[in-house]
Scaffold this motif. Structure first.
Motif, PDB file in Angstrom:
ATOM      1  N   SER A  39      -5.002  -2.014   6.154  1.00  0.00           N
ATOM      2  CA  SER A  39      -5.905  -2.573   5.143  1.00  0.00           C
ATOM      3  C   SER A  39      -5.613  -2.101   3.724  1.00  0.00           C
ATOM      4  CB  SER A  39      -7.363  -2.265   5.500  1.00  0.00           C
ATOM      5  OG  SER A  39      -7.589  -0.867   5.463  1.00  0.00           O
ATOM      6  N   SER A  40      -4.644  -1.196   3.544  1.00  0.00           N
ATOM      7  CA  SER A  40      -4.279  -0.814   2.179  1.00  0.00           C
ATOM      8  C   SER A  40      -3.750  -2.048   1.456  1.00  0.00           C
ATOM      9  CB  SER A  40      -3.183   0.250   2.204  1.00  0.00           C
ATOM     10  OG  SER A  40      -3.648   1.424   2.790  1.00  0.00           O
ATOM     11  N   LYS A  41      -4.039  -2.106   0.168  1.00  0.00           N
ATOM     12  CA  LYS A  41      -3.584  -3.256  -0.605  1.00  0.00           C
ATOM     13  C   LYS A  41      -2.080  -3.427  -0.434  1.00  0.00           C
ATOM     14  CE  LYS A  41      -4.014  -5.543  -4.999  1.00  0.00           C
ATOM     15  NZ  LYS A  41      -4.519  -5.501  -6.345  1.00  0.00           N
ATOM     16  N   TRP A  42      -1.642  -4.596  -0.113  1.00  0.00           N
ATOM     17  CA  TRP A  42      -0.259  -5.035   0.062  1.00  0.00           C
ATOM     18  C   TRP A  42       0.302  -4.803   1.452  1.00  0.00           C
ATOM     19  CZ3 TRP A  42       0.497  -8.318  -3.516  1.00  0.00           C
ATOM     20  CH2 TRP A  42       0.014  -8.100  -4.798  1.00  0.00           C
ATOM     21  N   SER A  43      -0.245  -3.899   2.248  1.00  0.00           N
ATOM     22  CA  SER A  43       0.359  -3.599   3.551  1.00  0.00           C
ATOM     23  C   SER A  43       0.444  -4.832   4.435  1.00  0.00           C
ATOM     24  CB  SER A  43      -0.430  -2.500   4.268  1.00  0.00           C
ATOM     25  OG  SER A  43      -0.318  -1.287   3.578  1.00  0.00           O
ATOM     26  N   PHE A  44      -0.632  -5.582   4.504  1.00  0.00           N
ATOM     27  CA  PHE A  44      -0.657  -6.759   5.365  1.00  0.00           C
ATOM     28  C   PHE A  44       0.354  -7.801   4.899  1.00  0.00           C
ATOM     29  CE2 PHE A  44      -2.641 -10.380   7.573  1.00  0.00           C
ATOM     30  CZ  PHE A  44      -2.860  -9.804   8.802  1.00  0.00           C
ATOM     31  N   LEU A  45       0.461  -7.966   3.576  1.00  0.00           N
ATOM     32  CA  LEU A  45       1.403  -8.954   3.045  1.00  0.00           C
ATOM     33  C   LEU A  45       2.854  -8.499   3.213  1.00  0.00           C
ATOM     34  CD1 LEU A  45      -0.530 -10.117  -0.137  1.00  0.00           C
ATOM     35  CD2 LEU A  45      -0.390 -11.222   2.107  1.00  0.00           C
ATOM     36  N   ILE A  46       3.089  -7.211   3.181  1.00  0.00           N
ATOM     37  CA  ILE A  46       4.429  -6.701   3.476  1.00  0.00           C
ATOM     38  C   ILE A  46       4.787  -7.028   4.925  1.00  0.00           C
ATOM     39  CG2 ILE A  46       5.797  -4.596   3.807  1.00  0.00           C
ATOM     40  CD1 ILE A  46       4.213  -3.442   1.355  1.00  0.00           C
ATOM     41  N   LEU A  47       3.844  -6.812   5.838  1.00  0.00           N
ATOM     42  CA  LEU A  47       4.084  -7.156   7.244  1.00  0.00           C
ATOM     43  C   LEU A  47       4.350  -8.646   7.400  1.00  0.00           C
ATOM     44  CD1 LEU A  47       1.354  -4.932   8.931  1.00  0.00           C
ATOM     45  CD2 LEU A  47       3.831  -4.547   8.948  1.00  0.00           C
ATOM     46  N   ARG A  48       3.609  -9.465   6.667  1.00  0.00           N
ATOM     47  CA  ARG A  48       3.826 -10.917   6.714  1.00  0.00           C
ATOM     48  C   ARG A  48       5.251 -11.260   6.306  1.00  0.00           C
ATOM     49  NH1 ARG A  48       1.453 -14.293   1.963  1.00  0.00           N
ATOM     50  NH2 ARG A  48       3.244 -13.227   1.057  1.00  0.00           N
ATOM     51  N   GLU A  49       5.720 -10.660   5.219  1.00  0.00           N
ATOM     52  CA  GLU A  49       7.079 -10.920   4.748  1.00  0.00           C
ATOM     53  C   GLU A  49       8.127 -10.461   5.762  1.00  0.00           C
ATOM     54  OE1 GLU A  49       8.154 -12.657   2.056  1.00  0.00           O
ATOM     55  OE2 GLU A  49       6.022 -13.144   1.875  1.00  0.00           O
ATOM     56  N   ARG A  74       3.529   2.002   0.199  1.00  0.00           N
ATOM     57  CA  ARG A  74       3.109   1.187   1.353  1.00  0.00           C
ATOM     58  C   ARG A  74       4.193   1.169   2.431  1.00  0.00           C
ATOM     59  NH1 ARG A  74      -0.761   2.510  -0.441  1.00  0.00           N
ATOM     60  NH2 ARG A  74      -2.146   1.334  -1.770  1.00  0.00           N
ATOM     61  N   LEU A  75       5.459   1.071   2.027  1.00  0.00           N
ATOM     62  CA  LEU A  75       6.543   1.076   3.011  1.00  0.00           C
ATOM     63  C   LEU A  75       6.572   2.397   3.767  1.00  0.00           C
ATOM     64  CD1 LEU A  75       9.330  -0.685   0.931  1.00  0.00           C
ATOM     65  CD2 LEU A  75       8.193  -1.608   2.978  1.00  0.00           C
ATOM     66  N   ARG A  76       6.373   3.494   3.077  1.00  0.00           N
ATOM     67  CA  ARG A  76       6.347   4.806   3.739  1.00  0.00           C
ATOM     68  C   ARG A  76       5.183   4.913   4.716  1.00  0.00           C
ATOM     69  NH1 ARG A  76       7.833   8.413  -1.547  1.00  0.00           N
ATOM     70  NH2 ARG A  76      10.055   7.985  -1.525  1.00  0.00           N
ATOM     71  N   GLU A  77       4.014   4.385   4.309  1.00  0.00           N
ATOM     72  CA  GLU A  77       2.854   4.417   5.209  1.00  0.00           C
ATOM     73  C   GLU A  77       3.129   3.613   6.477  1.00  0.00           C
ATOM     74  OE1 GLU A  77      -0.365   2.791   2.927  1.00  0.00           O
ATOM     75  OE2 GLU A  77      -0.797   4.691   1.927  1.00  0.00           O
ATOM     76  N   LEU A  78       3.629   2.395   6.304  1.00  0.00           N
ATOM     77  CA  LEU A  78       3.896   1.538   7.453  1.00  0.00           C
ATOM     78  C   LEU A  78       4.969   2.141   8.359  1.00  0.00           C
ATOM     79  CD1 LEU A  78       3.722  -1.916   5.650  1.00  0.00           C
ATOM     80  CD2 LEU A  78       2.071  -1.014   7.306  1.00  0.00           C
TER      81      LEU A  78
END
Length: 131
Positions: A39-49, A74-78
């Motif tokens: 739910s962090s901003k951008w994480s979901f959209l990074i996964l979508r990409e 965000r990449l490090r978190e994911l």
């Protein structure tokens, strides 16, 4: 001892096990658990990409209006959560590519469902707005 509240939905009832008066630690709510990770901003959209294809950092920046610093965080978190993996190619200059792990690919049905719901809602709004 940590006791988590029950995770309930109107249709499904309790999603975690154990009684409310239990002193044993209960399993965390699965919905809260996954939302904590995406739910962090951008994480979901990074996964979508990354569901579309593996991406390099600059490709993600071109697809999303995101700063380099935020993207890196965000990449490090994911990656920490085991949802994506980072591959460094031994080239000059170094090439880094991100891809989904099997855990990260588990999110595909959720993204597909949101896509369908979004299309339906947008269609409804166009009908309402066009009247």
């Amino acid at each position: 001892m940590k006791v988590t509240k029950h995770c309930e939905t109107p249709q499904l009832g309790p999603l975690s096990s154990g009684s409310e008066n239990s002193t044993e630690t209960e399993q965390p709510c699965p919905i809260e658990y996954i939302l904590d990770r995406i739910s962090s901003k951008w994480s979901f959209l990074i996964l979508r990409e990354l569901l579309i294809d593996n991406r390099r950092t600059h490709e993600l920046q071109e697809a999303l209006p995101i700063s380099t610093k935020t993207l890196t965080i965000r990449l490090r978190e994911l990656e920490k959560y085991g949802m994506i993996e980072r591959k460094v190619y031994p080239e000059i200059p170094p090439r880094v590519e991100y891809s989904l792990t099997p855990r990260g690919r588990n999110i595909k049905p959720v993204i597909d469902a949101l896509q369908q719901a979004g299309e339906a809602w947008l269609s409804d709004e166009q009908v309402v707005g066009g009247s």
